[in-house]
Structure formats: C-alpha cells, structure tokens
Design an enzyme around this catalytic site. Structure first.
Site, PDB file in Angstrom:
ATOM      1  N   SER A   1      51.685  43.779  73.380  1.00 57.52           N
ATOM      2  CA  SER A   1      52.119  44.488  72.184  1.00 57.52           C
ATOM      3  C   SER A   1      52.297  43.526  71.020  1.00 57.52           C
ATOM      4  CB  SER A   1      53.442  45.195  72.475  1.00 57.52           C
ATOM      5  OG  SER A   1      54.049  45.661  71.284  1.00 57.52           O
TER       6      SER A   1
ATOM      7  N   TYR B   1      62.133  45.405  74.819  1.00 60.03           N
ATOM      8  CA  TYR B   1      60.746  45.824  75.031  1.00 60.03           C
ATOM      9  C   TYR B   1      59.794  44.662  74.767  1.00 60.03           C
ATOM     10  CZ  TYR B   1      56.220  47.976  74.081  1.00 60.03           C
ATOM     11  OH  TYR B   1      54.885  48.269  74.071  1.00 60.03           O
TER      12      TYR B   1
END
Length: 337
Positions: free
Chosen positions: A128, A153
């Site tokens: 990501s 995350y």
C-alpha cells in the site's frame, strides 16, 4: 492443475483481476472469507459474476486459518499466487487493531508458508502507498526508506514486505510487492471516499472532508491497477546483481524480490476531485470541513519509473473518465435514475 490462486477474490481488486484473468483463458481459484467489514451483498454480487465462468472456482476460507490454508496449498498445486486478501482501512485500524494482526500478519505468514511448501513459482502481494507514512519527499519512490508508518494498517503492510523478503532470501520464493495508490472505480469499496461521497451527495447529505480539503491523492483507476498486476505477474523477479549491502536499495535485493508502485503519477486535490464528482452527478455537495484524522497523510504521489522500465506500463486513466465510469456503475447497480 490450477494456474492462478487469488486471495480476496470477492474484494474490489480481486474481483476485477479475476475477471481479467478469466477473460484471458486462465483457470482461477479464488478464496475469500466474506467478512462483514463492508456490505457483504456487494461481495456476493461480485462472486455471482465470477461464478458464471466454468474456469473459476470459489473456496470460502479465512487466510488466518493455518490448517485450512495449508490443506488448500497441498491440494491445488498453483503456479502463481496473487495475494490481495487483507483487513483494509486506515481509520478502522484505530478501533479494531487485532483484526489487522490476524489477517495481515498471521494470514500473510500462512500464505508465505503455503507458497514455500507448494514451491509456488511467483508470489505477487498487495502492499500500500500507506507505507510511505511520514515521508514528504515527492513523488514517493520505491527506492526510499519507509520506516515511519503513521497507522497500524501501514505498519502491517510494511511488515508484509519484510516478511516476503525474508522468505525470498531463505527459500528463494520469488516475491513481488505492489504498493497501490488510492484505487477507485466500479464495484469499489463502500468505505472509500468516492463511494461515501457519491452516496451522501445523492442523498442530499453533507460529506466529511478531512484536513479541510487540503488533501491530495494519487487516485488510480481499477483497470490500471489490474493491468499493472497482470504485467508484473508475468515478470518473475530475480536477484539484483548490483545490489550492495553497504548501500541497500529497499526496492531490490540479492534475493528474488522486487517492489513496485502502481499509481496514476498525478495527484489530485481533494476539492478538485469533489468538483469533478459533482459534475458527473449533476448535483452540488455540502462540505463538512474537518481536521486531518489520525493515521491520514496529507498527500500521496507515486513514482512509477520502475514499473515503466520493467513492464512498460504507466497508469493513464484520467480522473474525470474514471469518476464517470464509477458514477455510471453506481446508478446502474443501485437502480438510480
């Protein structure tokens, strides 16, 4: 023999990638746990489309279930694994941290172990843009250090990259990590800004605009993401003979390991994004301006030079065209005039 295994096949990216691979004549096994992080009906509707294809098989399975995943790998004998299953969302990680450890760390370890014992030829996994964290040098380069995440995350995604590198080094499993930049498009996730804004604007409700609109995102259309994945799948990474431990390059390695950004390489101001959406919807938004939220970063911007050099592809879908495609799908899916 199953050719390609896709985890998170009922998810946004997994669904589109599965459709692309099936259309090209591949056999695909898709796994997903269909968790209720967002409306499960959307996942089920994606699956119904995939299951119309004879060359697609779906297995409901949680990647955190070590025994079940081990059995799957022993049975399927797949050549390529594309790992897209994960607990997504930056803000959700602030209130549900354990979900990220179970899926993104334990689950990823189980994937790596499965690839190791099944002698998989290439593991392509989703990372990501969030791994860039506190970095401010733009555009974000895969050759930059990314040791300052600002959300759990992001930390789990950086951990995935490190875990994959360890397995590439120890067991010679070719691993390619893909840092996706703000993916959007038809069949998208309902927790993402475009979906949330569209729903609220059409309902005449205000939209929450963080950092008082002073955000920039490298919005990347789903078809461009899929094209990048497909091209990378066909390029198995090899050890870089020029890699130097005295000056280590984070994007390459002495092991069969590689990292790429897949982003539009053209950040868009959030207020401009909203204006384009308003034009596509034919309706103005009411803005609820809010401060920057914990875990968010003010801007993202992808350097895609390595992707261009290695696979000859650079995302190019304009934000206007991409938003219009989403709006058309949204009106059709929800039966709106």
């Amino acid at each position: 023999m199953v050719e390609i295994l896709i985890t998170g096949a009922a998810g946004f990216i997994g669904f589109h990638l599965s459709r692309r691979l099936l259309a090209a004549g591949n056999d695909v096994v898709g796994i997903d746990n269909l968790n209720p992080y967002y409306d499960i009906r959307l996942k089920e509707d994606r699956l119904r489309i995939l299951q119309k294809e004879n060359s697609f098989r779906f297995i409901r399975l949680d990647i955190a279930d070590r025994e079940a995943l081990s059995t799957l790998f022993a049975r399927e004998k797949t050549r390529i694994v594309v790992h897209l299953a994960a607990q997504a969302g930056v803000r959700y990680s602030l209130t549900n941290p354990h979900a990220y450890l179970d899926s993104n760390l334990t689950g990823f370890l189980n994937i790596l172990e499965g690839c190791r014992h099944a002698q998989v030829g290439h593991l392509v996994f989703a990372s990501s843009s969030s791994v860039y964290g506190a970095n401010t040098s733009m555009p974000f380069s895969v050759h930059d250090n990314v040791d300052h995440p600002v959300s759990l995350y992001a930390a789990t995604k950086k951990a995935n990259e490190l875990m994959a590198h360890a397995y590439a080094a120890l067991y010679k499993i070719p691993c390619t990590g893909l840092r996706f930049f703000t993916v959007y498009g038809p069949w998208g996730r309902p927790d993402m800004a475009l979906f949330l804004f569209t729903r609220a604007i059409l309902a005449g409700k205000p939209i929450d605009v963080y950092n008082e609109g002073r955000m920039q995102r490298d919005f990347t259309y789903i078809d461009d993401i899929v094209e990048g994945i497909v091209r990378v799948m066909d390029r198995t990474p090899a050890p870089d003979p020029a890699w130097n431990g005295a000056h280590p390059d984070p994007a390459t390695s002495f092991a069969p390991y590689k990292i790429y950004n897949i982003g539009n390489n053209h950040p868009v101001a959030l207020l401009d994004f909203i204006a384009i959406l308003e034009n596509s919807l034919g309706k103005k938004a009411t803005l609820n301006l809010l401060p920057l939220q914990p875990g968010d970063v003010p801007a993202t911007y992808a350097d895609v030079d390595d992707l261009m050099a290695d696979v000859g592809f650079k995302p190019a879908t304009s934000i206007g065209a991409g938003i219009q495609q989403f709006v058309d799908w949204y009106r059709d899916y929800y039966k709106l005039e």
